[in-house]
Design a protein around this motif. Sequence first.
Motif, PDB file in Angstrom:
ATOM      1  N   LYS A   1       0.811  -1.204   0.000  1.00  0.00           N
ATOM      2  CA  LYS A   1       0.000   0.000   0.000  1.00  0.00           C
ATOM      3  C   LYS A   1       0.848   1.260   0.000  1.00  0.00           C
ATOM      4  O   LYS A   1       0.376   2.317  -0.343  1.00  0.00           O
ATOM      5  N   LEU A   2       2.104   1.137   0.403  1.00  0.00           N
ATOM      6  CA  LEU A   2       2.985   2.294   0.461  1.00  0.00           C
ATOM      7  C   LEU A   2       3.947   2.228  -0.717  1.00  0.00           C
ATOM      8  O   LEU A   2       4.731   1.297  -0.828  1.00  0.00           O
ATOM      9  N   GLN A   3       3.889   3.231  -1.586  1.00  0.00           N
ATOM     10  CA  GLN A   3       4.700   3.202  -2.798  1.00  0.00           C
ATOM     11  C   GLN A   3       5.689   4.362  -2.905  1.00  0.00           C
ATOM     12  O   GLN A   3       6.757   4.199  -3.459  1.00  0.00           O
ATOM     13  N   ASP A   4       5.340   5.532  -2.402  1.00  0.00           N
ATOM     14  CA  ASP A   4       6.149   6.732  -2.593  1.00  0.00           C
ATOM     15  C   ASP A   4       6.891   7.097  -1.303  1.00  0.00           C
ATOM     16  O   ASP A   4       6.264   7.526  -0.336  1.00  0.00           O
ATOM     17  N   PRO A   5       8.213   6.943  -1.269  1.00  0.00           N
ATOM     18  CA  PRO A   5       8.975   7.241  -0.055  1.00  0.00           C
ATOM     19  C   PRO A   5       8.844   8.695   0.395  1.00  0.00           C
ATOM     20  O   PRO A   5       8.798   8.971   1.598  1.00  0.00           O
ATOM     21  N   VAL A   6       8.764   9.621  -0.537  1.00  0.00           N
ATOM     22  CA  VAL A   6       8.632  11.037  -0.187  1.00  0.00           C
ATOM     23  C   VAL A   6       7.308  11.280   0.537  1.00  0.00           C
ATOM     24  O   VAL A   6       7.260  11.973   1.564  1.00  0.00           O
ATOM     25  N   MET A   7       6.242  10.690   0.032  1.00  0.00           N
ATOM     26  CA  MET A   7       4.924  10.853   0.656  1.00  0.00           C
ATOM     27  C   MET A   7       4.892  10.172   2.028  1.00  0.00           C
ATOM     28  O   MET A   7       4.329  10.715   2.974  1.00  0.00           O
ATOM     29  N   VAL A   8       5.495   8.996   2.138  1.00  0.00           N
ATOM     30  CA  VAL A   8       5.527   8.288   3.425  1.00  0.00           C
ATOM     31  C   VAL A   8       6.276   9.130   4.454  1.00  0.00           C
ATOM     32  O   VAL A   8       5.816   9.300   5.588  1.00  0.00           O
ATOM     33  N   GLN A   9       7.425   9.702   4.071  1.00  0.00           N
ATOM     34  CA  GLN A   9       8.195  10.541   5.000  1.00  0.00           C
ATOM     35  C   GLN A   9       7.381  11.759   5.412  1.00  0.00           C
ATOM     36  O   GLN A   9       7.383  12.153   6.579  1.00  0.00           O
ATOM     37  N   LYS A  10       6.655  12.346   4.468  1.00  0.00           N
ATOM     38  CA  LYS A  10       5.820  13.516   4.764  1.00  0.00           C
ATOM     39  C   LYS A  10       4.728  13.155   5.780  1.00  0.00           C
ATOM     40  O   LYS A  10       4.484  13.894   6.736  1.00  0.00           O
ATOM     41  N   ILE A  11       4.075  12.026   5.600  1.00  0.00           N
ATOM     42  CA  ILE A  11       3.007  11.604   6.509  1.00  0.00           C
ATOM     43  C   ILE A  11       3.568  11.302   7.893  1.00  0.00           C
ATOM     44  O   ILE A  11       2.979  11.681   8.910  1.00  0.00           O
ATOM     45  N   VAL A  12       4.717  10.645   7.954  1.00  0.00           N
ATOM     46  CA  VAL A  12       5.346  10.340   9.248  1.00  0.00           C
ATOM     47  C   VAL A  12       5.692  11.635   9.970  1.00  0.00           C
ATOM     48  O   VAL A  12       5.409  11.790  11.172  1.00  0.00           O
ATOM     49  N   ASP A  13       6.294  12.587   9.262  1.00  0.00           N
ATOM     50  CA  ASP A  13       6.646  13.869   9.877  1.00  0.00           C
ATOM     51  C   ASP A  13       5.401  14.615  10.349  1.00  0.00           C
ATOM     52  O   ASP A  13       5.409  15.226  11.427  1.00  0.00           O
ATOM     53  N   GLU A  14       4.328  14.572   9.562  1.00  0.00           N
ATOM     54  CA  GLU A  14       3.067  15.204   9.956  1.00  0.00           C
ATOM     55  C   GLU A  14       2.514  14.587  11.235  1.00  0.00           C
ATOM     56  O   GLU A  14       1.990  15.293  12.101  1.00  0.00           O
ATOM     57  N   TYR A  15       2.613  13.260  11.352  1.00  0.00           N
ATOM     58  CA  TYR A  15       2.113  12.572  12.545  1.00  0.00           C
ATOM     59  C   TYR A  15       2.799  13.117  13.799  1.00  0.00           C
ATOM     60  O   TYR A  15       2.129  13.461  14.770  1.00  0.00           O
ATOM     61  N   PHE A  16       4.111  13.219  13.774  1.00  0.00           N
ATOM     62  CA  PHE A  16       4.832  13.704  14.945  1.00  0.00           C
ATOM     63  C   PHE A  16       4.606  15.201  15.173  1.00  0.00           C
ATOM     64  O   PHE A  16       4.475  15.642  16.310  1.00  0.00           O
TER      65      PHE A  16
END
Length: 140
Positions: free
Chosen positions: A7-22
């Motif tokens: 379900k996770l394909q784009d590393p840039v988007m994943v990093q953005k979502i992780v940073d947003e969570y914190f």
Amino acid sequence: MLTKPCKLQDPVMVQKIVDEYFTERKEQEEVRELKNGDKRVYRTPPSIYGLASKLGISRATFYDYTDGSNNENEAYNKEIIDILIDARERIINELSEGVLLGYWNDKVASAMLVKYGEIGSTEGNGTLTINIQSKESWAE
């Protein structure tokens, strides 16, 4: 062979979502002044479930990415695996730090750290025992 698509394909988007969570958790922090003048910080503890929900995946999928068994699987993006492992380490670090600073209950944070394999043993019957010793008077 992988049977389900990742379900996770784009590393840039994943990093953005992780940073947003914190970042969102930090922004929701409340500082309240107690009657005695002390200040108390209230903040939601980080969790794998919270991060996985933000990413739109299940906890099981999160653990599939971070348990180390898929590092050689070409269907899993190595960058995404590294981002999620780093996020797990940030959660563990923040839980430990939060207990030391008194942000949240040490029993709950300890149970979460045991679940994440940071403290205790994963072998045995799965029971966590916490012994608290205290004296009759709080000033002793």
